[in-house]
Design a protein around this motif. Structure first.
Motif, short mmCIF file in Angstrom:
data_model
loop_
_atom_site.label_atom_id
_atom_site.label_comp_id
_atom_site.label_asym_id
_atom_site.label_seq_id
_atom_site.Cartn_x
_atom_site.Cartn_y
_atom_site.Cartn_z
N PHE A 1 0.83 -1.21 0.00
CA PHE A 1 0.00 0.00 0.00
C PHE A 1 0.86 1.26 0.00
CE2 PHE A 1 -2.31 -3.50 1.90
CZ PHE A 1 -3.40 -3.57 1.04
N ALA A 2 2.02 1.19 0.63
CA ALA A 2 2.96 2.30 0.56
C ALA A 2 3.45 2.48 -0.88
CB ALA A 2 4.14 2.07 1.51
N GLU A 3 3.69 1.37 -1.56
CA GLU A 3 4.12 1.44 -2.96
C GLU A 3 3.03 2.06 -3.83
OE1 GLU A 3 5.20 -2.48 -4.12
OE2 GLU A 3 7.04 -2.53 -2.91
N LEU A 4 1.79 1.68 -3.58
CA LEU A 4 0.66 2.24 -4.34
C LEU A 4 0.51 3.73 -4.07
CD1 LEU A 4 -1.99 -0.58 -3.80
CD2 LEU A 4 -0.71 -0.11 -5.88
N SER A 5 0.65 4.13 -2.80
CA SER A 5 0.55 5.54 -2.45
C SER A 5 1.59 6.36 -3.19
CB SER A 5 0.72 5.70 -0.93
OG SER A 5 0.62 7.06 -0.55
N ALA A 6 2.81 5.84 -3.26
CA ALA A 6 3.87 6.55 -3.97
C ALA A 6 3.57 6.62 -5.46
CB ALA A 6 5.20 5.85 -3.73
N ALA A 7 3.18 5.49 -6.04
CA ALA A 7 2.93 5.45 -7.48
C ALA A 7 1.79 6.38 -7.88
CB ALA A 7 2.61 4.02 -7.91
N PHE A 8 0.70 6.38 -7.11
CA PHE A 8 -0.43 7.25 -7.44
C PHE A 8 -0.09 8.72 -7.22
CE2 PHE A 8 -3.47 3.54 -6.47
CZ PHE A 8 -3.46 3.14 -7.80
N GLY A 9 0.90 8.98 -6.37
CA GLY A 9 1.35 10.35 -6.15
C GLY A 9 2.44 10.79 -7.09
N GLY A 10 2.77 9.92 -8.06
CA GLY A 10 3.80 10.26 -9.04
C GLY A 10 5.22 10.15 -8.50
N ARG A 11 5.39 9.41 -7.39
CA ARG A 11 6.71 9.25 -6.79
C ARG A 11 7.22 7.83 -7.03
NH1 ARG A 11 3.31 11.48 -3.30
NH2 ARG A 11 3.08 9.57 -2.08
N GLU A 12 8.52 7.68 -7.00
CA GLU A 12 9.12 6.37 -7.16
C GLU A 12 8.96 5.60 -5.84
OE1 GLU A 12 10.90 3.36 -9.26
OE2 GLU A 12 10.33 5.36 -10.01
N PRO A 13 8.33 4.41 -5.87
CA PRO A 13 8.18 3.64 -4.63
C PRO A 13 9.53 3.26 -4.04
CG PRO A 13 6.74 2.79 -6.36
CD PRO A 13 7.67 3.76 -7.01
N ALA A 14 9.57 3.13 -2.73
CA ALA A 14 10.80 2.68 -2.06
C ALA A 14 11.16 1.28 -2.52
CB ALA A 14 10.59 2.70 -0.54
N ASN A 15 12.43 0.95 -2.40
CA ASN A 15 12.87 -0.39 -2.77
C ASN A 15 12.17 -1.44 -1.93
OD1 ASN A 15 14.70 0.59 -4.68
ND2 ASN A 15 16.36 0.75 -3.17
N ALA A 16 11.89 -2.58 -2.54
CA ALA A 16 11.31 -3.69 -1.78
C ALA A 16 12.27 -4.08 -0.66
CB ALA A 16 11.06 -4.87 -2.70
N PRO A 17 11.76 -4.51 0.49
CA PRO A 17 12.63 -4.80 1.64
C PRO A 17 13.49 -6.03 1.43
CG PRO A 17 10.38 -5.47 2.09
CD PRO A 17 10.34 -4.72 0.80
N ASN A 18 14.69 -6.00 2.02
CA ASN A 18 15.50 -7.21 2.01
C ASN A 18 15.00 -8.14 3.11
OD1 ASN A 18 16.57 -6.30 4.47
ND2 ASN A 18 18.40 -5.43 3.51
N LEU A 19 15.62 -9.31 3.24
CA LEU A 19 15.11 -10.31 4.17
C LEU A 19 15.21 -9.85 5.62
CD1 LEU A 19 13.81 -13.02 4.50
CD2 LEU A 19 16.06 -14.12 4.29
N GLY A 20 16.21 -9.04 5.94
CA GLY A 20 16.30 -8.51 7.30
C GLY A 20 15.12 -7.61 7.62
N GLU A 21 14.74 -6.76 6.68
CA GLU A 21 13.58 -5.88 6.89
C GLU A 21 12.29 -6.68 6.95
OE1 GLU A 21 14.84 -1.79 4.63
OE2 GLU A 21 14.74 -3.61 3.41
N VAL A 22 12.19 -7.71 6.12
CA VAL A 22 11.02 -8.58 6.17
C VAL A 22 10.94 -9.28 7.53
CG1 VAL A 22 9.95 -10.66 5.20
CG2 VAL A 22 10.88 -8.91 3.68
N ALA A 23 12.07 -9.68 8.06
CA ALA A 23 12.09 -10.32 9.38
C ALA A 23 11.55 -9.37 10.45
CB ALA A 23 13.51 -10.76 9.74
#
Length: 361
Positions: A230-252
């Motif tokens: 949903f953060a990625e969607l918010s960025a995309a709809f706002g014309g911004r580049e979404p943040a990078n997908a999380p690595n496994l440490g962030e997913v943990a």
């Protein structure tokens, strides 16, 4: 999304959108509850309608088959301030639901469908609570109902409609037919039309809106194991580049937070049992090892969850294989319906026993 979009998961999604985008722009809908169980104040159902103290707007999704029960549930929601939005789900294709005339079977009975939507709208009359409706293309390719359903819902006072661009016979298999969303948007022009089906990343959402002209998107399976979508969607709809997908440490870390929220909502024992299915979605595509996966599939406590996810390699980047479909897919099949269900679409008899089931359909 019964059994998924409880207050714990919604809180996690909102936290991630706020952290990444500095605002919350998505509408996070409560898991589906049965109108009859709500009116009867079934303890499990009442617990399912829990919202976070700072959650706004509070969106509650109803499963219902009976205009009278629908009115009572909507009136209860309005009188007791239980939610700020009612979404009515007519899309469930599960055989145990359609066999009794519920879920995706209802829109074929166009008069009954209209009476149900009208009852919900009447139940919140005098308030600012909007009523919306979600449905599928139809029962199967020979019995499509989405255009009638959209028109009827609009005429009965729905504030917006959403189409899952599959038939009930497809269930969750194959590809969603986005052209049907475009048809509905052209057919119903005076309220928002939302599209649903096969949105697994921000590019999918932008492409759906460009191809169909729909006014917004509804996310289902796409957020399984991916609450940052949903953060990625918010960025995309706002014309911004979404943040990078999380690595496994962030997913943990996200898994730890999810587990803590589930334990807070359900208690540690049930929370960890619920967490197990999410773990498989979180680790989809990541190398984690069979032994660790088995241990996580049996996790019982928060300290154990913390210890096990601590064994994951935090530097592993988000895998491309994890993009795309997640959750149930299955195979298409004939739709189980009550005997004679297709004989008369104008029959408005309430299907017997279709709302005698646990909340969540």
């Amino acid at each position: 999304m019964a059994g998924v979009t409880n207050v714990a998961f919604r809180t996690l999604c909102r936290e991630l959108e706020l952290a990444r985008e500095g605002t919350i722009s998505g509408l996070y809908v409560c898991e589906m509850v049965t109108a009859r169980a709500l009116v009867e104040r079934h303890p499990v159902t009442m617990h399912m309608t829990t919202f976070a103290p700072d959650e706004t707007p509070r969106s509650l999704q109803l499963y219902t088959v009976d205009p009278a029960t629908t009115f009572a549930a909507a009136r209860m929601i309005a009188d007791e301030g239980l939610a700020d939005h009612i979404d009515m789900n007519f899309g469930c294709p599960v055989p145990k639901v359609t066999r009794r005339g519920g879920g995706a079977a209802i829109p074929f009975k166009r008069r009954l469908f209209g009476q149900i939507v009208a009852a919900a709208v009447r139940g919140v009359e005098g308030t600012s609570i909007p009523v919306t409706a979600k449905f599928r293309i139809g029962i199967d390719d020979a019995h499509t109902t989405h255009l009638d359903a959209g028109r009827i819902a609009r005429d009965e006072g729905a504030a917006a409609i959403a189409l899952h661009a599959r038939t009930a016979a497809q269930r969750y298999s194959g590809a969603a037919d986005w052209s049907r969303i475009a048809e509905l948007k052209q057919h119903v022009t005076d309220i928002p039309v939302l599209g649903n089906g096969d949105i697994f990343d921000a590019d999918d959402a932008l492409r759906m809106m460009a191809e169909t002209g729909c006014d917004g998107v509804v996310i289902g399976r796409g957020c399984l194991g991916r609450p940052w979508l949903f953060a990625e969607l918010s960025a995309a709809f706002g014309g911004r580049e979404p943040a990078n997908a999380p690595n496994l440490g962030e997913v943990a870390d996200i898994m730890r937070r999810h587990g803590a929220l589930l334990a807070q909502h359900f208690g540690e024992d049930k929370g960890m049992r619920d967490m197990r299915k999410h773990i498989a979605w979180y680790l989809h595509g990541f190398p984690a090892g069979a032994d660790l996966r088995r241990a996580l599939a049996l996790v019982k406590t928060l300290p154990e969850l913390d210890q096990l996810v601590g064994q994951l390699d935090p530097e592993i980047p988000f895998p491309r294989v994890a993009e795309g479909p997640r959750g149930r897919q299955g195979s298409p099949g004939s739709v189980a319906l009550p005997e004679g269900w297709l004989d008369d679409p104008d029959d408005c008899t309430v299907p017997a026993g279709a709302d005698v089931m646990h909340s969540g359909g």
